[in-house]
Design a protein around this motif. Sequence first.
Motif: not given
Length: 571
Positions: A55-83
């Motif tokens: 992808l064209d990096i023009t306009g990107a304010k921050q470029v992070i090298d992901g070589t040798g790394k894995w990008l996954m969705p953030g985790l979800v805890d689907a059942h908590i109680h703040f109370s």
Amino acid sequence: MRILFIVLCICVSLVARSQVLIRNTTVVDVEHKTMLTPQDVLIKEGVIATMGKNLDITGAKQVIDGTGKWLMPGLVDAHIHFSQSGSIYTRPDAINLTHYKPYSEEIEWTHKNMEGILRRYLAAGITSVIDVGSTLNFLRQRDSFRTKHYAPTVYITGPLITTWQPPVFNDLGDNMPFFLMTTQDEARSYVQKQLPFKPDFIKVWYIVNGSNVDSAARATLALVEAVIDESHKNGLSVAVHATERITAMLAVQAGADYLVHGIEDVEIDDAFIQLLKTKKTVLSPTLVVSGNYGRSLGQTYTPSTEDLRYAHPHPVNTMYDLSVLEDTVLTKRYKTNIANAASYFKTTDSIRSLNLKKLVNAGVLIATGTDAGNIGTHHISSYYDELRAMQKAGMNNWSLIQASTINGAKAISKQNQFGSVKEGSVANLLLLSKNPVDDIDNWKHIDWVFNKGIALQPDSLRTFSPEELADQQLLAYNAHNLEAFLEPYSDDVEIFFLGSSIPNVKGKVAMRKEYSFLSKDEMLHCKLLNRVVQGNYVIDHEEITTRQGKFYGVAIYEVKNGKIARVWFTR
């Protein structure tokens, strides 16, 4: 001063809107259980804008090298109680210790420490939390964290609309965790009462009492149906607490979108499994919460590695309080009761695990949820306990990844907003240095957390208050974990006797040697009697129990640059 404030606001706004490009990474495609490599991922305005190669990096304010790394969705805890904080005082209906600590103080503690808890969630890679039973006051507080870069996205309901209410929770005003429904009109009115607070969904506590579970469940079914119907009319999903097969079946038939516990009374049959599949109902098994009650009330709780690393130390430290209370009649009674109920806990745990395996094998949607906040099930740290229990029940790593990401989003019908790495999704992501499919412990190896599109390194989120640092070392002391005890201290820490200008101990290396006894003497316990916090100083009045008896003293902790730098002890 006003100009400076405006400039700061503009700078924060620009950072939030800046484009981030993650270059040459392996994308974990959770929906198709596959890896996409190499991929560039462009984040714009907090959303995944484009994915592809070179992808064209023009306009990107921050470029992070992901070589040798894995990008996954953030985790979800689907059942908590703040109370609920996870402390021994948080459920007076389970063990009433309000004469030691009023419930009003217990719930106020969580309100006061919400920022620290949310930072800990995000630092652990949990970018979304789903509170499935809260209060009107926590609904109000949720909104104050919506735009904070350090806070995961909080999805929350108001008080549980329930078929039964523990009497101890009466007359709490907007801290009330329950709305007791006795008529269909009342059930609908409690949905309407929450609407001005904009809940993300509605929760029913479907509790049945009596020897005939089937008839008791059917006796209040019309109330549950009224809540579900009124919620759906207002565009809200419904989560239902149902631990019996009959209550779960009736709730799903009535339109429940999300079951927040596993079935624990009987082995489920094919008809029940097919019902969940047909309705596309999500289920969160919550396997560890019952055992944590047993260990906490039975006074056998030992903090886990994750407790010491991730959890807020204060609630974890209260796990020791029951064993050191002067009320020996109370503590012995609970210890005996838990021992007598051991076979029951073992049976229900076995049934839940067996049922989970059947559900997974049949392709039912499973979401990872901890029930965090209950006694001994601590916020953040209990996540890995739950994952290990789910794995032991038969879930493979891909299934666990789905349960911990996209299925959590599906639980509240938000799968088009988050839970996967795809164009148009909110950029709540983790960049890992180890392959998450190989081992669930690899999920802890986080290089970057992307929260609402903002790139953050986990250590930047671990900014603890002086009081938290004092609590952290106190917890590790009582856990007899030397390395965890040393962690809050600076490398050049100095320890003095009060009145002396010459340190008795200087440097963490010397401190490790001085406190080597800690991991060898299980009789040691430090009880906090009183505390004063003044700026970056914490003054603790402590009771130390040793093999030789009890001793009393004062410790003064000075915090600098996020670490305990100096300590003064009375002789």
